[in-house]
Design a protein around this motif. Structure first.
Motif, PDB file in Angstrom:
ATOM      1  N   PRO A 191       0.820  -1.221   0.000  1.00 43.03           N
ATOM      2  CA  PRO A 191       0.000   0.000   0.000  1.00 43.03           C
ATOM      3  C   PRO A 191       0.849   1.263   0.000  1.00 43.03           C
ATOM      4  N   HIS A 192       0.337   2.305  -0.636  1.00 43.77           N
ATOM      5  CA  HIS A 192       1.053   3.589  -0.634  1.00 43.77           C
ATOM      6  C   HIS A 192       0.714   4.430   0.589  1.00 43.77           C
ATOM      7  N   ASP A 193      -0.335   4.038   1.313  1.00 40.65           N
ATOM      8  CA  ASP A 193      -0.731   4.727   2.556  1.00 40.65           C
ATOM      9  C   ASP A 193      -1.014   6.214   2.326  1.00 40.65           C
ATOM     10  N   ASP A 194      -1.535   6.548   1.164  1.00 36.28           N
ATOM     11  CA  ASP A 194      -1.898   7.935   0.824  1.00 36.28           C
ATOM     12  C   ASP A 194      -0.699   8.873   0.865  1.00 36.28           C
ATOM     13  N   VAL A 195       0.482   8.331   0.539  1.00 39.82           N
ATOM     14  CA  VAL A 195       1.719   9.110   0.525  1.00 39.82           C
ATOM     15  C   VAL A 195       2.165   9.313  -0.921  1.00 39.82           C
TER      16      VAL A 195
END
Length: 384
Positions: A191-195
């Motif tokens: 996941p990119h974790d919203d970064v």
């Protein structure tokens, strides 16, 4: 002959937003542009006030579900130079925001804006401008089909080779960079974790921008020959190259769609309005894909355009209105043009003092929370 208060030429996001906001401001508005099938799989990062403008235009709810929030902006010095900057992370929560913005598919954004323009009563005229003739009281446009349109104000959102800008007699300053950008969407294992992560390299930034789920958009800025080499790789080989460049941050990567390569150039108009014509979007400014400034600046053009119209409804193309628009855009455009240009050139230079200055600046921002918060607020500054 058709007559309107405002005619906008160009149906990209900035032009569509300008037409919608002008109509909302109380001006009878038309939009002149050919209808094209939306095939562009690129995404656009809308930051801060740009999201507010999309909400004002009534379209954000239509694109939110296919967009990805950006809660953190990460800068990584991936150069191999003697002087390197520290890793810096900017968190939206540090300035009391839930997100910095959203990464939105370009096709979905254009579709939502077109629907909103129709719903609010913007008259859509399919076609192109064959001639544009500004006069004392109005601008007369003859379309490719021979129809005549007059408007008291023309919004030229017709691209970097803008016929509207040429009709206004506005000159430009243009330049190029020894770089090209490869743009493609990807899928990945982690996941990119919203970064949103931007790796700074000696040839330009390599950026991973979140998309919904386990997907990200990649913008890889390279020397032109290297960009073409990457363009020619197989999907598996390109994915492996991206894994290496991203230091395996997102795990295994898969190419998810077609690729595009385009040369990096810059353009800035000498002024932003003249002869009943106001410049919007790439007719006024062109940026390399660094810092997500290009379309964000175009949407701020649209918002200021509408604000000026609201204050000059009796004659939105008057000298006073054009002067107000020019003043409203000059500082914002020139400041951000200089900032993006300087950031890009600091990556390319081998001059040690410049490298040191960049590293010290990012180090100070990382260690001084007040400075860091000020920089984030400035990046998301209001348009008015």
């Amino acid at each position: 002959m058709s007559s309107f208060d405002v005619l906008v030429i160009g149906a990209g996001p900035a032009g569509l937003a300008a037409a919608i906001l002008a109509q909302q401001a109380g001006a009878t508005t038309a939009l002149l542009a050919p209808r094209l099938e939306a095939r562009d799989r690129r995404t656009v990062a809308m930051l801060g006030v740009s999201v507010d403008i999309l909400k004002q235009a009534g379209i954000f709810a239509a694109v939110e579900g296919v967009s990805a929030p950006m809660r953190t902006m990460r800068l990584v010095d991936s150069t191999r130079r003697l002087i390197r900057a520290p890793l810096v992370e900017f968190h939206a929560s540090e300035i009391g925001r839930e997100v910095f913005g959203y990464n939105i598919p370009h096709a979905a954004l254009v579709s939502a804006l077109e629907q909103a323009a129709t719903a609010i009563g913007v008259e859509r005229i399919d076609g192109v401008a064959a001639s544009i003739e500004p006069d004392l009281d109005a601008v007369t446009v003859v379309t490719g089909a021979g129809d005549t349109i007059t408007a008291r104000l023309l919004g030229a959102a017709d691209g970097r080779r803008s016929p509207g800008r040429e009709a206004a007699g506005i000159g430009v300053r243009s330049w190029s960079y020894p770089q090209s950008a490869l743009v493609v969407n990807t899928a990945h294992a982690l996941p990119h974790d919203d970064v949103s992560t931007e790796f700074h390299t000696e040839t330009g930034p390599f950026t991973l921008v979140p998309l919904p789920g386990l997907h990200s958009a990649v913008v890889c800025v390279e020397r032109p020959a290297e960009a073409e080499r990457l363009m020619g790789l197989s999907d598996d080989a390109l994915a492996a190259e991206f894994e290496r460049r991203s230091h395996f941050l997102l795990g295994a990567i898969r190419i998810d769609g077609p690729r595009q390569v385009f040369p990096l150039t810059g353009l800035a108009a000498r002024k932003f309005a003249a002869r009943r014509i106001a410049l919007i979007g790439e007719a006024a400014h062109v940026f390399p894909p660094i810092g997500a400034q290009g379309l964000n600046l175009g949407l701020r053009d649209a918002a200021v355009f509408a604000n000026v119209i609201a204050g000059h409804l009796a004659d939105p193309g008057s000298a006073a209105a054009l002067s107000a628009y020019d003043r409203g855009r000059t500082g914002d455009v020139f400041t951000r043009t200089a900032g993006v240009d300087a950031l890009n050139r600091t990556l390319l230079t081998s001059f040690l003092p410049v490298q040191a200055a960049r590293g010290i600046g990012l180090f100070a921002m990382d260690r001084l929370p007040a400075l860091k918060r000020a920089a984030m607020r400035r990046a998301l500054a209001p348009h008015l």
